[in-house]
Design a protein around this motif. Structure first.
Motif, PDB file in Angstrom:
ATOM      1  N   ARG A   2       0.846  -1.194   0.000  1.00  0.00           N
ATOM      2  CA  ARG A   2       0.000   0.000   0.000  1.00  0.00           C
ATOM      3  C   ARG A   2       0.883   1.246   0.000  1.00  0.00           C
ATOM      4  NH1 ARG A   2      -3.872   1.859   5.032  1.00  0.00           N
ATOM      5  NH2 ARG A   2      -3.877   4.088   4.533  1.00  0.00           N
ATOM      6  N   THR A  17      -1.231   5.624 -13.444  1.00  0.00           N
ATOM      7  CA  THR A  17      -2.234   4.634 -13.846  1.00  0.00           C
ATOM      8  C   THR A  17      -1.832   3.979 -15.165  1.00  0.00           C
ATOM      9  OG1 THR A  17      -3.513   6.280 -15.063  1.00  0.00           O
ATOM     10  CG2 THR A  17      -4.095   5.938 -12.748  1.00  0.00           C
ATOM     11  N   GLN A  25      -1.876  -1.973 -10.180  1.00  0.00           N
ATOM     12  CA  GLN A  25      -3.006  -1.518  -9.364  1.00  0.00           C
ATOM     13  C   GLN A  25      -4.266  -2.294  -9.699  1.00  0.00           C
ATOM     14  OE1 GLN A  25      -3.058   2.995  -8.725  1.00  0.00           O
ATOM     15  NE2 GLN A  25      -1.440   2.708 -10.206  1.00  0.00           N
ATOM     16  N   SER A  26      -4.490  -2.583 -10.991  1.00  0.00           N
ATOM     17  CA  SER A  26      -5.721  -3.328 -11.307  1.00  0.00           C
ATOM     18  C   SER A  26      -5.632  -4.786 -10.883  1.00  0.00           C
ATOM     19  CB  SER A  26      -6.113  -3.185 -12.782  1.00  0.00           C
ATOM     20  OG  SER A  26      -4.999  -3.101 -13.598  1.00  0.00           O
ATOM     21  N   LEU A  30      -0.503  -3.504  -6.138  1.00  0.00           N
ATOM     22  CA  LEU A  30      -0.203  -2.178  -5.605  1.00  0.00           C
ATOM     23  C   LEU A  30      -1.509  -1.463  -5.296  1.00  0.00           C
ATOM     24  CD1 LEU A  30       1.771   0.165  -5.009  1.00  0.00           C
ATOM     25  CD2 LEU A  30       1.608   0.794  -7.430  1.00  0.00           C
ATOM     26  N   ASP A  31      -1.627  -0.998  -4.050  1.00  0.00           N
ATOM     27  CA  ASP A  31      -2.801  -0.232  -3.619  1.00  0.00           C
ATOM     28  C   ASP A  31      -2.325   1.209  -3.420  1.00  0.00           C
ATOM     29  OD1 ASP A  31      -4.996   0.856  -2.380  1.00  0.00           O
ATOM     30  OD2 ASP A  31      -4.860  -0.378  -0.567  1.00  0.00           O
ATOM     31  N   LEU A  32      -2.489   2.035  -4.470  1.00  0.00           N
ATOM     32  CA  LEU A  32      -1.983   3.411  -4.451  1.00  0.00           C
ATOM     33  C   LEU A  32      -3.120   4.378  -4.158  1.00  0.00           C
ATOM     34  CD1 LEU A  32       0.335   5.471  -5.064  1.00  0.00           C
ATOM     35  CD2 LEU A  32      -0.403   5.387  -7.451  1.00  0.00           C
ATOM     36  N   ARG A  33      -2.967   5.180  -3.113  1.00  0.00           N
ATOM     37  CA  ARG A  33      -4.018   6.126  -2.722  1.00  0.00           C
ATOM     38  C   ARG A  33      -3.422   7.529  -2.674  1.00  0.00           C
ATOM     39  NH1 ARG A  33      -6.467   2.686   2.433  1.00  0.00           N
ATOM     40  NH2 ARG A  33      -6.141   0.617   1.505  1.00  0.00           N
ATOM     41  N   GLY A 161       8.064   0.398  -7.168  1.00  0.00           N
ATOM     42  CA  GLY A 161       6.934  -0.420  -7.615  1.00  0.00           C
ATOM     43  C   GLY A 161       7.344  -1.549  -8.537  1.00  0.00           C
TER      44      GLY A 161
END
Ligand code: 6GU
Length: 240
Positions: A2, A17, A25-26, A30-33, A161
Protein backbone atom coordinates in the motif's frame (compact mmCIF):
# COMPACT_ATOMS: atom_id res chain seq x y z
CA UNK A 1 2.00 -3.03 -1.08
CA UNK A 2 0.00 0.00 0.00
CA UNK A 3 1.26 3.49 -0.87
CA UNK A 4 -0.42 6.68 0.33
CA UNK A 5 0.61 9.99 -1.24
CA UNK A 6 -0.20 13.36 0.33
CA UNK A 7 0.12 16.29 -2.05
CA UNK A 8 -1.49 19.62 -2.91
CA UNK A 9 -1.19 18.57 -6.59
CA UNK A 10 -2.75 15.09 -6.68
CA UNK A 11 -3.24 15.16 -10.47
CA UNK A 12 0.54 14.90 -10.92
CA UNK A 13 0.10 11.23 -10.11
CA UNK A 14 -2.38 10.47 -12.89
CA UNK A 15 0.54 9.10 -14.90
CA UNK A 16 0.95 6.23 -12.46
CA UNK A 17 -2.23 4.63 -13.85
CA UNK A 18 -0.33 3.96 -17.10
CA UNK A 19 1.77 0.96 -18.05
CA UNK A 20 3.19 -1.51 -15.53
CA UNK A 21 2.19 0.35 -12.38
CA UNK A 22 -1.35 0.83 -13.68
CA UNK A 23 -1.57 -2.89 -14.28
CA UNK A 24 -0.17 -3.58 -10.81
CA UNK A 25 -3.01 -1.52 -9.36
CA UNK A 26 -5.72 -3.33 -11.31
CA UNK A 27 -4.31 -6.73 -10.32
CA UNK A 28 -4.09 -5.71 -6.66
CA UNK A 29 -0.30 -5.91 -6.30
CA UNK A 30 -0.20 -2.18 -5.61
CA UNK A 31 -2.80 -0.23 -3.62
CA UNK A 32 -1.98 3.41 -4.45
CA UNK A 33 -4.02 6.13 -2.72
CA UNK A 34 -3.29 9.73 -3.71
CA UNK A 35 -4.85 12.30 -1.39
CA UNK A 36 -5.15 16.09 -1.52
CA UNK A 37 -3.56 17.61 1.57
CA UNK A 38 -6.11 20.44 1.40
CA UNK A 39 -8.81 17.94 2.37
CA UNK A 40 -7.43 18.27 5.91
CA UNK A 41 -7.82 22.06 6.08
CA UNK A 42 -10.92 23.72 7.50
CA UNK A 43 -10.69 27.38 6.49
CA UNK A 44 -12.47 28.80 3.48
CA UNK A 45 -9.25 29.13 1.45
CA UNK A 46 -7.99 25.65 2.33
CA UNK A 47 -4.70 27.19 3.45
CA UNK A 48 -1.65 24.92 3.75
CA UNK A 49 1.16 27.47 4.21
CA UNK A 50 2.16 30.47 6.28
CA UNK A 51 5.09 32.84 6.73
CA UNK A 52 8.26 31.55 8.43
CA UNK A 53 9.04 32.37 12.07
CA UNK A 54 12.33 34.25 12.13
CA UNK A 55 11.68 35.76 8.72
CA UNK A 56 13.11 34.85 5.36
CA UNK A 57 11.94 34.15 1.85
CA UNK A 58 9.05 31.93 0.87
CA UNK A 59 6.36 30.17 2.81
CA UNK A 60 6.40 27.17 5.12
CA UNK A 61 3.79 24.42 5.17
CA UNK A 62 1.62 24.60 8.29
CA UNK A 63 1.74 21.62 10.63
CA UNK A 64 -2.01 21.21 11.27
CA UNK A 65 -3.12 19.77 7.89
CA UNK A 66 -0.12 17.42 7.91
CA UNK A 67 -0.95 16.22 11.42
CA UNK A 68 -4.56 15.41 10.56
CA UNK A 69 -3.62 13.80 7.24
CA UNK A 70 -0.92 11.64 8.81
CA UNK A 71 -3.27 10.64 11.66
CA UNK A 72 -5.62 9.31 9.02
CA UNK A 73 -3.32 7.64 6.50
CA UNK A 74 -0.41 6.59 8.71
CA UNK A 75 -1.84 6.48 12.21
CA UNK A 76 -4.85 4.35 11.91
CA UNK A 77 -6.54 1.17 10.97
CA UNK A 78 -4.68 -1.49 9.01
CA UNK A 79 -1.22 -0.79 10.32
CA UNK A 80 -2.15 -0.33 13.96
CA UNK A 81 -4.24 -3.49 14.03
CA UNK A 82 -1.50 -5.56 12.47
CA UNK A 83 1.01 -3.94 14.81
CA UNK A 84 2.94 -2.67 11.81
CA UNK A 85 4.14 0.87 11.32
CA UNK A 86 4.34 2.50 7.91
CA UNK A 87 7.49 3.97 6.43
CA UNK A 88 6.90 7.69 6.03
CA UNK A 89 8.96 9.35 3.30
CA UNK A 90 9.38 13.09 2.89
CA UNK A 91 11.07 13.89 -0.44
CA UNK A 92 13.62 16.61 0.25
CA UNK A 93 16.77 17.92 -1.41
CA UNK A 94 18.16 17.90 2.15
CA UNK A 95 17.65 14.15 2.56
CA UNK A 96 19.72 11.00 1.99
CA UNK A 97 20.23 10.25 -1.72
CA UNK A 98 17.86 7.73 -3.31
CA UNK A 99 19.64 4.82 -5.04
CA UNK A 100 18.72 1.36 -6.33
CA UNK A 101 19.65 0.06 -2.88
CA UNK A 102 17.10 2.42 -1.31
CA UNK A 103 14.50 1.19 -3.82
CA UNK A 104 15.24 -2.46 -2.96
CA UNK A 105 14.92 -1.72 0.75
CA UNK A 106 11.65 0.21 0.40
CA UNK A 107 10.18 -2.46 -1.91
CA UNK A 108 10.11 -4.86 1.06
CA UNK A 109 7.81 -2.58 3.11
CA UNK A 110 4.08 -3.21 3.36
CA UNK A 111 3.00 0.39 3.68
CA UNK A 112 4.71 3.55 2.41
CA UNK A 113 3.45 7.09 2.94
CA UNK A 114 4.89 9.92 0.82
CA UNK A 115 4.46 13.48 2.10
CA UNK A 116 5.07 15.91 -0.75
CA UNK A 117 6.13 19.29 0.53
CA UNK A 118 7.01 22.41 -1.35
CA UNK A 119 10.68 23.18 -1.44
CA UNK A 120 10.69 26.00 1.11
CA UNK A 121 9.72 23.27 3.51
CA UNK A 122 7.33 21.80 6.01
CA UNK A 123 7.24 22.91 9.67
CA UNK A 124 10.00 20.82 11.30
CA UNK A 125 7.67 19.53 14.03
CA UNK A 126 5.79 17.48 11.43
CA UNK A 127 8.84 15.21 10.99
CA UNK A 128 9.16 14.73 14.76
CA UNK A 129 5.46 13.93 15.08
CA UNK A 130 5.54 11.52 12.13
CA UNK A 131 8.26 9.52 13.89
CA UNK A 132 5.61 8.53 16.46
CA UNK A 133 3.62 6.88 13.67
CA UNK A 134 6.32 5.13 11.66
CA UNK A 135 9.87 5.16 10.38
CA UNK A 136 10.57 8.59 8.90
CA UNK A 137 12.97 8.98 5.96
CA UNK A 138 13.93 12.23 4.23
CA UNK A 139 15.03 11.27 0.73
CA UNK A 140 16.53 13.30 -2.14
CA UNK A 141 16.68 12.35 -5.80
CA UNK A 142 20.06 14.01 -6.23
CA UNK A 143 21.95 17.25 -5.94
CA UNK A 144 19.61 19.66 -7.70
CA UNK A 145 16.43 21.44 -6.70
CA UNK A 146 12.87 20.71 -7.82
CA UNK A 147 9.85 22.87 -7.01
CA UNK A 148 8.24 20.26 -4.79
CA UNK A 149 8.20 16.61 -3.82
CA UNK A 150 5.74 15.40 -6.46
CA UNK A 151 8.13 14.53 -9.30
CA UNK A 152 10.57 12.98 -6.83
CA UNK A 153 7.76 10.87 -5.36
CA UNK A 154 6.71 9.66 -8.80
CA UNK A 155 10.28 8.63 -9.60
CA UNK A 156 10.59 6.77 -6.30
CA UNK A 157 7.22 5.02 -6.68
CA UNK A 158 8.21 3.83 -10.16
CA UNK A 159 11.61 2.57 -9.01
CA UNK A 160 10.12 0.84 -5.95
CA UNK A 161 6.93 -0.42 -7.62
CA UNK A 162 8.71 -2.32 -10.36
CA UNK A 163 10.60 -4.30 -7.69
CA UNK A 164 7.40 -5.63 -6.12
CA UNK A 165 7.29 -9.34 -7.05
CA UNK A 166 4.97 -9.84 -10.04
CA UNK A 167 4.92 -6.23 -11.26
CA UNK A 168 7.56 -6.78 -13.94
CA UNK A 169 6.48 -9.79 -16.01
CA UNK A 170 9.91 -11.31 -16.57
CA UNK A 171 11.87 -11.07 -13.29
CA UNK A 172 15.10 -11.86 -15.18
CA UNK A 173 14.86 -8.44 -16.80
CA UNK A 174 15.37 -6.95 -13.33
CA UNK A 175 18.72 -8.67 -12.90
CA UNK A 176 20.71 -7.40 -15.87
CA UNK A 177 20.02 -3.70 -15.43
CA UNK A 178 22.06 -0.64 -14.70
CA UNK A 179 22.85 -0.37 -10.97
CA UNK A 180 21.61 -3.83 -9.99
CA UNK A 181 25.20 -5.10 -9.73
CA UNK A 182 26.80 -1.71 -9.15
CA UNK A 183 27.67 -1.32 -12.84
CA UNK A 184 25.96 0.31 -15.81
CA UNK A 185 24.09 -1.94 -18.21
CA UNK A 186 25.77 -3.31 -21.36
CA UNK A 187 24.65 -2.02 -24.81
CA UNK A 188 21.72 -3.73 -26.56
CA UNK A 189 21.00 -4.31 -30.25
CA UNK A 190 18.17 -5.75 -32.33
CA UNK A 191 17.55 -6.44 -36.02
CA UNK A 192 18.63 -5.49 -38.63
CA UNK A 193 22.25 -6.73 -38.27
CA UNK A 194 23.38 -3.77 -40.38
CA UNK A 195 21.63 -0.41 -40.22
CA UNK A 196 22.82 2.74 -41.99
CA UNK A 197 26.26 1.17 -42.46
CA UNK A 198 26.47 0.36 -38.77
CA UNK A 199 26.98 -3.29 -37.85
CA UNK A 200 25.94 -5.08 -34.69
CA UNK A 201 29.11 -6.33 -32.90
CA UNK A 202 30.08 -9.72 -34.41
CA UNK A 203 30.24 -11.51 -31.07
CA UNK A 204 26.49 -11.04 -30.56
CA UNK A 205 25.80 -12.95 -33.81
CA UNK A 206 28.31 -15.71 -33.00
CA UNK A 207 26.03 -17.95 -30.94
CA UNK A 208 28.94 -18.36 -28.48
CA UNK A 209 27.18 -17.73 -25.17
CA UNK A 210 30.33 -17.64 -23.05
CA UNK A 211 31.93 -15.12 -25.40
CA UNK A 212 28.77 -13.01 -25.38
CA UNK A 213 28.62 -12.99 -21.59
CA UNK A 214 32.31 -12.02 -21.37
CA UNK A 215 31.85 -9.21 -23.93
CA UNK A 216 28.82 -7.83 -22.12
CA UNK A 217 30.64 -7.87 -18.80
CA UNK A 218 33.57 -6.04 -20.32
CA UNK A 219 31.24 -3.45 -21.85
CA UNK A 220 29.72 -2.89 -18.42
CA UNK A 221 33.16 -2.04 -17.03
CA UNK A 222 34.10 0.13 -20.03
CA UNK A 223 30.91 2.16 -19.75
CA UNK A 224 31.07 2.49 -16.01
CA UNK A 225 34.71 3.58 -16.11
CA UNK A 226 33.94 6.17 -18.80
CA UNK A 227 30.61 7.53 -17.61
CA UNK A 228 30.46 6.82 -13.89
CA UNK A 229 33.95 6.16 -12.49
CA UNK A 230 32.57 7.08 -9.05
CA UNK A 231 30.71 3.74 -9.03
CA UNK A 232 33.95 1.71 -9.28
CA UNK A 233 35.81 1.07 -6.03
CA UNK A 234 39.57 1.50 -6.62
CA UNK A 235 41.10 -1.63 -8.10
CA UNK A 236 37.84 -3.39 -8.84
CA UNK A 237 38.09 -2.84 -12.60
CA UNK A 238 39.95 -5.94 -13.79
CA UNK A 239 39.59 -4.72 -17.38
CA UNK A 240 41.51 -1.45 -17.03
CL1 6GU B 1 13.15 14.81 -3.14
N1 6GU B 1 12.64 17.37 -3.57
C1 6GU B 1 12.92 18.57 -4.10
N2 6GU B 1 12.09 19.59 -3.87
N3 6GU B 1 13.98 18.81 -4.85
C2 6GU B 1 14.79 17.77 -5.06
C3 6GU B 1 14.55 16.50 -4.54
C4 6GU B 1 13.46 16.33 -3.78
N4 6GU B 1 15.55 15.69 -4.92
C5 6GU B 1 16.36 16.43 -5.66
N5 6GU B 1 15.91 17.68 -5.74
Amino acid sequence: MRIDVLSIFPSYFDGLTLSLLGKAQSTGLLDLRVRDLRDWTSDRHRTVDDTPYGGGAGMVMKPEPWGLALDEVAGSSDDAEGGRRPTIIFPSPAGEVFTQKTARDLATREHLVFGCGRYEGIDERVFEFAADLGEVRLISLGDYVLNGGEVATMAMIEAIGRLIPGVVGNPESLVEESHEDGLLEYPSYTKPASWRERAVPDVLLSGNHAAIAAWRREQQFVRTRTRRPDLLPDGEDEHS
